[in-house]
Scaffold this motif. Sequence first.
Motif, mmCIF file in Angstrom:
data_model
loop_
_atom_site.group_PDB
_atom_site.id
_atom_site.type_symbol
_atom_site.label_atom_id
_atom_site.label_comp_id
_atom_site.label_asym_id
_atom_site.label_seq_id
_atom_site.Cartn_x
_atom_site.Cartn_y
_atom_site.Cartn_z
ATOM 1 N N LYS A 255 1.362 -81.183 1.019
ATOM 2 C CA LYS A 255 0.849 -80.503 -0.173
ATOM 3 C C LYS A 255 1.956 -79.691 -0.853
ATOM 4 O O LYS A 255 2.036 -79.658 -2.088
ATOM 5 N N GLU A 256 2.820 -79.039 -0.061
ATOM 6 C CA GLU A 256 3.937 -78.303 -0.648
ATOM 7 C C GLU A 256 4.907 -79.242 -1.349
ATOM 8 O O GLU A 256 5.433 -78.936 -2.425
ATOM 9 N N MET A 257 5.147 -80.410 -0.742
ATOM 10 C CA MET A 257 6.044 -81.391 -1.363
ATOM 11 C C MET A 257 5.471 -81.904 -2.679
ATOM 12 O O MET A 257 6.197 -82.098 -3.657
ATOM 13 N N ALA A 258 4.141 -82.140 -2.707
ATOM 14 C CA ALA A 258 3.497 -82.609 -3.939
ATOM 15 C C ALA A 258 3.590 -81.540 -5.035
ATOM 16 O O ALA A 258 3.819 -81.854 -6.219
ATOM 17 N N LYS A 259 3.422 -80.289 -4.629
ATOM 18 C CA LYS A 259 3.531 -79.190 -5.597
ATOM 19 C C LYS A 259 4.938 -79.112 -6.183
ATOM 20 O O LYS A 259 5.120 -78.943 -7.390
ATOM 21 N N ASP A 260 5.961 -79.243 -5.317
ATOM 22 C CA ASP A 260 7.350 -79.195 -5.790
ATOM 23 C C ASP A 260 7.707 -80.422 -6.625
ATOM 24 O O ASP A 260 8.508 -80.336 -7.562
ATOM 25 N N LYS A 261 7.129 -81.580 -6.295
ATOM 26 C CA LYS A 261 7.449 -82.826 -7.003
ATOM 27 C C LYS A 261 7.033 -82.749 -8.469
ATOM 28 O O LYS A 261 7.697 -83.353 -9.338
ATOM 29 N N LYS A 262 5.983 -81.992 -8.763
ATOM 30 C CA LYS A 262 5.523 -81.874 -10.144
ATOM 31 C C LYS A 262 6.568 -81.201 -11.031
ATOM 32 O O LYS A 262 6.517 -81.335 -12.257
ATOM 33 N N ILE A 305 -6.753 -87.757 -13.637
ATOM 34 C CA ILE A 305 -6.286 -87.649 -15.019
ATOM 35 C C ILE A 305 -6.770 -88.841 -15.844
ATOM 36 O O ILE A 305 -7.218 -88.696 -16.982
ATOM 37 N N VAL A 306 -6.698 -90.057 -15.256
ATOM 38 C CA VAL A 306 -7.157 -91.264 -15.950
ATOM 39 C C VAL A 306 -8.643 -91.174 -16.248
ATOM 40 O O VAL A 306 -9.098 -91.501 -17.350
ATOM 41 N N GLU A 307 -9.436 -90.723 -15.270
ATOM 42 C CA GLU A 307 -10.877 -90.591 -15.479
ATOM 43 C C GLU A 307 -11.175 -89.575 -16.575
ATOM 44 O O GLU A 307 -12.067 -89.787 -17.405
ATOM 45 N N LYS A 308 -10.411 -88.485 -16.579
ATOM 46 C CA LYS A 308 -10.612 -87.466 -17.606
ATOM 47 C C LYS A 308 -10.286 -88.023 -18.992
ATOM 48 O O LYS A 308 -11.030 -87.787 -19.958
ATOM 49 N N ASN A 309 -9.199 -88.781 -19.103
ATOM 50 C CA ASN A 309 -8.828 -89.381 -20.395
ATOM 51 C C ASN A 309 -9.866 -90.384 -20.860
ATOM 52 O O ASN A 309 -10.162 -90.483 -22.053
ATOM 53 N N GLN A 310 -10.426 -91.154 -19.912
ATOM 54 C CA GLN A 310 -11.454 -92.112 -20.281
ATOM 55 C C GLN A 310 -12.702 -91.414 -20.813
ATOM 56 O O GLN A 310 -13.343 -91.888 -21.756
ATOM 57 N N ASN A 322 -1.150 -88.783 -29.488
ATOM 58 C CA ASN A 322 -0.351 -87.559 -29.484
ATOM 59 C C ASN A 322 0.395 -87.463 -28.166
ATOM 60 O O ASN A 322 -0.167 -87.139 -27.137
ATOM 61 N N ASN A 323 1.692 -87.753 -28.175
ATOM 62 C CA ASN A 323 2.485 -87.765 -26.944
ATOM 63 C C ASN A 323 2.591 -86.387 -26.305
ATOM 64 O O ASN A 323 2.848 -86.264 -25.114
ATOM 65 N N ASP A 324 2.418 -85.325 -27.135
ATOM 66 C CA ASP A 324 2.530 -83.981 -26.582
ATOM 67 C C ASP A 324 1.412 -83.682 -25.598
ATOM 68 O O ASP A 324 1.533 -82.783 -24.760
ATOM 69 N N LYS A 325 0.321 -84.403 -25.663
ATOM 70 C CA LYS A 325 -0.816 -84.146 -24.798
ATOM 71 C C LYS A 325 -0.849 -85.044 -23.566
ATOM 72 O O LYS A 325 -1.753 -84.938 -22.758
ATOM 73 N N VAL A 326 0.121 -85.925 -23.435
ATOM 74 C CA VAL A 326 0.160 -86.822 -22.278
ATOM 75 C C VAL A 326 0.685 -86.061 -21.071
ATOM 76 O O VAL A 326 1.757 -85.464 -21.125
ATOM 77 N N ASP A 327 -0.089 -86.068 -19.997
ATOM 78 C CA ASP A 327 0.324 -85.389 -18.769
ATOM 79 C C ASP A 327 1.493 -86.151 -18.141
ATOM 80 O O ASP A 327 1.392 -87.355 -17.903
ATOM 81 N N PRO A 328 2.624 -85.478 -17.865
ATOM 82 C CA PRO A 328 3.777 -86.177 -17.255
ATOM 83 C C PRO A 328 3.428 -86.845 -15.931
ATOM 84 O O PRO A 328 4.012 -87.871 -15.582
ATOM 85 N N LEU A 329 2.494 -86.268 -15.183
ATOM 86 C CA LEU A 329 2.115 -86.852 -13.896
ATOM 87 C C LEU A 329 1.500 -88.239 -14.074
ATOM 88 O O LEU A 329 1.671 -89.119 -13.229
ATOM 89 N N ALA A 330 0.796 -88.448 -15.204
ATOM 90 C CA ALA A 330 0.173 -89.745 -15.449
ATOM 91 C C ALA A 330 1.213 -90.840 -15.655
ATOM 92 O O ALA A 330 0.915 -92.020 -15.467
ATOM 93 N N GLN A 331 2.435 -90.463 -16.033
ATOM 94 C CA GLN A 331 3.487 -91.447 -16.285
ATOM 95 C C GLN A 331 4.373 -91.693 -15.061
ATOM 96 O O GLN A 331 5.272 -92.517 -15.118
#
Length: 504
Positions: A255-262, A305-310, A322-331
């Motif tokens: 979980k700490e690694m996932a937090k840092d990876k963001k 994130i995908v479910e939320k966008n749908q 709007n690219n400014d609203k795209v979550d970087p994690l989704a990419q």
Amino acid sequence: MSMSSVAAISYRRARPLSIRLKKSERCFSSATPNPKQDDPWWSLSSLHKRVATIIATSLPDSSRSDLHQSLSKSLNSADSHKSHSIAEAIVSANARDVSVQQSSRHNAEKQKQIEKEIEQKALKTAQERMELELLAMKEQLKRKEEERIRLEKEQLKKREVERQREEAFTKWQEKVAREQQQEKETDDHAQTAEEEQNNDLNKDSDSSVQEQHHPILGPQIAHLPYKRIHLTDASKLASLPVYEKQRAYRHDRAKEMAKDKKKTLWMGIPGVISLMEEECGRLSILDGQHRVGMMALLSEEQRKIVEKNQNVNGDNGTQSTNNDKVDPLAQLDLENILVEVFLPQQKNNNTDTVLVDSKKQQPPPEEQDDKAIIFTEINKAEPIKLLDLPGVTNKRTRDVIDYAANHFYNAFPEMFSPSQKCRAPHLNLDNLRDALFASEVIKREKVGSGGELVKWMAKKNDELKEVYTSGDVMDGGKKVSENALKKAKKHEFYLGLESTWLYK
């Protein structure tokens, strides 16, 4: 919360350590610790036994395959918690977190509902692991058959080359008396034919490598004599079993690694996940289990994130412009993870040692296999604890230390930190295991079982309690912060305040 509930919780926290240990002491003996007794419901052992029961009873005899029966038997064994996938470990870790949160609520119906949900998740992860193991075995059989066909074709082509050679030589013998020039041309023709045949063989071999696609690991991008390179979906890696001698999976660390990876999504997933493929086709994770756990957590967030966008953009799944609203994690690309798969090279009869000098005592045969050698070489440059290296100590010593360390980890979760650089009064589980091994407590105190080691550590905790609650801690030269001492007193856990108790 009622006054009676508060009083009950306060009494439970105020009980001395010796009273808390009474339940665990029933299973203490001079034998090697048995993890089957008094396991909490959220532990891997308990979840495995539930899954084994479901597998054994839910399928009729006609549809229960050998693999189902083998999986049910292995899940129900005493050491089942030592062989698991990352997905199974995540289910157990989440269950443990829920158990800590629910421990003070005294809601039996809610607890049963949570246990039922966890049981269903454990069954799902076990089934995914079973399906992958079956798929891996089928793929290995397929590869062996393809290799047999390729070798057979190669032999046929070689025989054809030999036949052409003999034919050319015969013609050369017939014409040698008439024309010396014709002899040379015939010889050149035979040599040219041989080169063409060899070129055809090389082309066939190259094309067969390029067309390889593993059903679990995905496309193969390279094939070396000792390993293959694949681009693999992270979700597949989470269902693969971990090498049985690998260090224990720590969900807090993932979980700490996932937090840092963001914070560094721009670089993707660096490094490579190392797997081992056995003769039967079974795959296991040699290195990178916590990165696999990290990717599993990030993948779950991506799904949300995908479910939320749908839901926002409609059922047609159209993306926002709007690219400014795209979550970087989704990419973040989690479908093309670089994986190296080491291939078996020897038959467990290698006389070379892993960590022990040739003039000293040789490690047991199970420490000399391919997986142990590769695992050791990979982790020599990693911060792995000495206790976890194959060949350093025997299995019995490791089991005794693991039993005692895990006992206090489960009994005092608030006093353990996932960081190896934690401060007093906290302990890190891996640091505690390594300290118990390095101090030679088992040898010095003649500890015969995990239960005996727990009793010895509980005694040391009581001795430290007398020192730190006597009122003259500062006068005795003990340098402990007020907050650290306050928390140690609150939870009646003093082993993290200093390390001198290991050597007394």
